[in-house]
Scaffold this active site. Structure first.
Site, PDB file in Angstrom:
ATOM      1  NE  ARG A   5      54.547  29.912   1.432  1.00 51.34           N
ATOM      2  CZ  ARG A   5      53.821  29.103   2.198  1.00 51.34           C
ATOM      3  NH1 ARG A   5      53.927  29.221   3.522  1.00 51.34           N
ATOM      4  NH2 ARG A   5      53.023  28.202   1.665  1.00 51.34           N
TER       5      ARG A   5
ATOM      6  CE  LYS B 263      50.230  30.977  -1.297  1.00 51.94           C
ATOM      7  NZ  LYS B 263      50.988  30.251  -2.348  1.00 51.94           N
TER       8      LYS B 263
ATOM      9  CG  HIS C  39      59.569  29.521  -3.014  1.00 54.55           C
ATOM     10  ND1 HIS C  39      59.045  30.004  -1.835  1.00 54.55           N
ATOM     11  CD2 HIS C  39      58.691  28.575  -3.450  1.00 54.55           C
ATOM     12  CE1 HIS C  39      57.908  29.393  -1.576  1.00 54.55           C
ATOM     13  NE2 HIS C  39      57.675  28.508  -2.537  1.00 54.55           N
TER      14      HIS C  39
ATOM     15  NE  ARG D 166      57.211  26.630   0.933  1.00 53.34           N
ATOM     16  CZ  ARG D 166      56.506  26.311   2.006  1.00 53.34           C
ATOM     17  NH1 ARG D 166      57.065  26.381   3.203  1.00 53.34           N
ATOM     18  NH2 ARG D 166      55.238  25.923   1.906  1.00 53.34           N
TER      19      ARG D 166
ATOM     20  CG  HIS E  34      52.146  22.405   0.621  1.00 54.81           C
ATOM     21  ND1 HIS E  34      53.068  21.579   0.000  1.00 54.81           N
ATOM     22  CD2 HIS E  34      52.611  23.667   0.453  1.00 54.81           C
ATOM     23  CE1 HIS E  34      54.038  22.309  -0.516  1.00 54.81           C
ATOM     24  NE2 HIS E  34      53.783  23.582  -0.249  1.00 54.81           N
TER      25      HIS E  34
ATOM     26  CE1 TYR F  89      59.106  21.205  -3.761  1.00 60.55           C
ATOM     27  CE2 TYR F  89      57.224  20.669  -2.382  1.00 60.55           C
ATOM     28  CZ  TYR F  89      58.064  21.601  -2.940  1.00 60.55           C
ATOM     29  OH  TYR F  89      57.867  22.941  -2.685  1.00 60.55           O
TER      30      TYR F  89
END
Length: 343
Positions: A163, A188, A292, A295, A318, A327
């Site tokens: 990020r 995050k 972003h 990424r 994640h 994705y």
């Protein structure tokens, strides 16, 4: 910028959490609620951006109900605001949830009056959106348009799946050339992880670290310390001045932290975002791309190479595999060989 953040927090905590006085519209600060809010934010280690967002929605809630004190309101008033946001302001589902989370925090942790089940909310719909992904050639062309140090930051976002905030917050100690990896700290959700360090960036990173080492050694007297998270400055008093803790991408000027000390922060995220936006336009790419997108492109490129989706999940950090699975929809797999009637 940090001075503005500190001022915002002080103004919000002293002005929006008020109590009614005997003079009608005259208000006095609710010092107990203010201290409770500040302590809870610090205790929970919320990021500064989260604090700003929560204060914004708490103030919005009070103004929406014509400066009534939150103690005099409850579930019905919260539902009224959330419904109004969805039906009149047409906000996104994430924005409505953000407002709800801020108000839940206010009532549970500040006023000590937890909200019960809230009925009758018109919920904003969350449409299914696919991430904006660049082709490899497009990503390289955007990176080539960027000036230093933004070019290296964008290369790390694409080459390591970072990020923009994670790339800007890298410190010298987070780069491991021996293991070919980057260590991402307090990302995050406050999580740490490791990810790939592209070998093509070794030379540029080594030169940058050598430059930072020379700058650090050439500073006369006691250099200005860098910002440290939470209680690290008290636990390790000299860490802020140690070479290992220096930012890879420091800001040019000093700023004041929450304790009033002059420190050096990292390069501001908005500076990178603006530079990337300009480079996308200069490269002639007509996609709604942003920082972003690098990424997203990192993830799709790995999946195209046959990388296991669990590995991609770990590299991206994640928690839920379903977040990574989005994705696979971007890849499309050539629609199982189906061709258009027009060929």
């Amino acid at each position: 910028m940090v001075d503005y953040f500190r001022l915002t927090r002080l103004v919000f905590t002293s002005k929006i959490l008020f109590i009614h006085t005997a003079k009608g519209n005259c208000y006095a600060p609710d010092i107990q609620a203010t201290r409770s809010a500040a302590c809870n934010h610090s205790y929970k280690h919320y990021s500064l951006r989260t604090e700003k967002t929560y204060w914004y929605w708490i103030r919005y809630f009070i103004r929406f109900h014509r400066l009534r004190h939150p103690r005099d309101m409850a579930e019905a008033e919260v539902a009224q605001l959330l419904t109004w946001l969805a039906t009149h302001k047409n906000v996104a589902a994430a924005t409505q949830n953000q407002a709800l989370n801020a108000l839940v925090f206010l009532y549970k942790h500040v006023l000590q009056q937890p909200l019960q089940h809230i009925d009758g909310i018109a919920r904003a719909k969350k449409p299914r959106k696919l991430p904006v992904v660049l082709f490899h050639e497009e990503a390289i062309s955007v990176i080539a348009q960027l000036p230093p140090p933004h070019r290296l930051i964008a290369s790390l976002m694409y080459g390591a799946g970072l990020r923009v905030s994670e790339a800007c917050r890298l410190r010298i100690k987070d780069v491991d050339f021996n293991l070919h990896r980057l260590v991402i700290r307090s990302s995050k959700g406050g999580k740490d992880r490791t990810t790939l360090l592209p070998q093509t960036l070794f030379t540029e990173l080594e030169e940058l670290i050598a430059q930072r080492t020379h700058q650090h050694a050439s500073q006369s007297g006691m250099p200005a310390p860098v910002t440290l998270l939470y209680a690290l400055a008290r636990k390790y008093p000299n860490a802020g001045c140690a070479l290992a803790w220096q930012w890879l991408f420091p800001s040019e000027s000093l700023c004041q932290d929450d304790d009033g000390r002059w420190v050096r922060h990292h390069l501001h995220i908005s500076a990178v975002q603006k530079a990337v936006k300009k480079s996308i336009a200069a490269a002639g790419i007509h996609k709604a791309a942003s920082c972003h997108s690098f990424r997203h492109t990192f993830a799709t490129q790995l999946l195209r190479q046959g990388t296991d989706i669990r590995t991609v999940q770990e590299l991206l950090g994640h928690t839920d595999l379903n977040t990574t699975k989005i994705y696979t929809h971007v890849l499309g797999q050539d629609f199982a060989g189906v061709r258009s009637p027009l060929g």
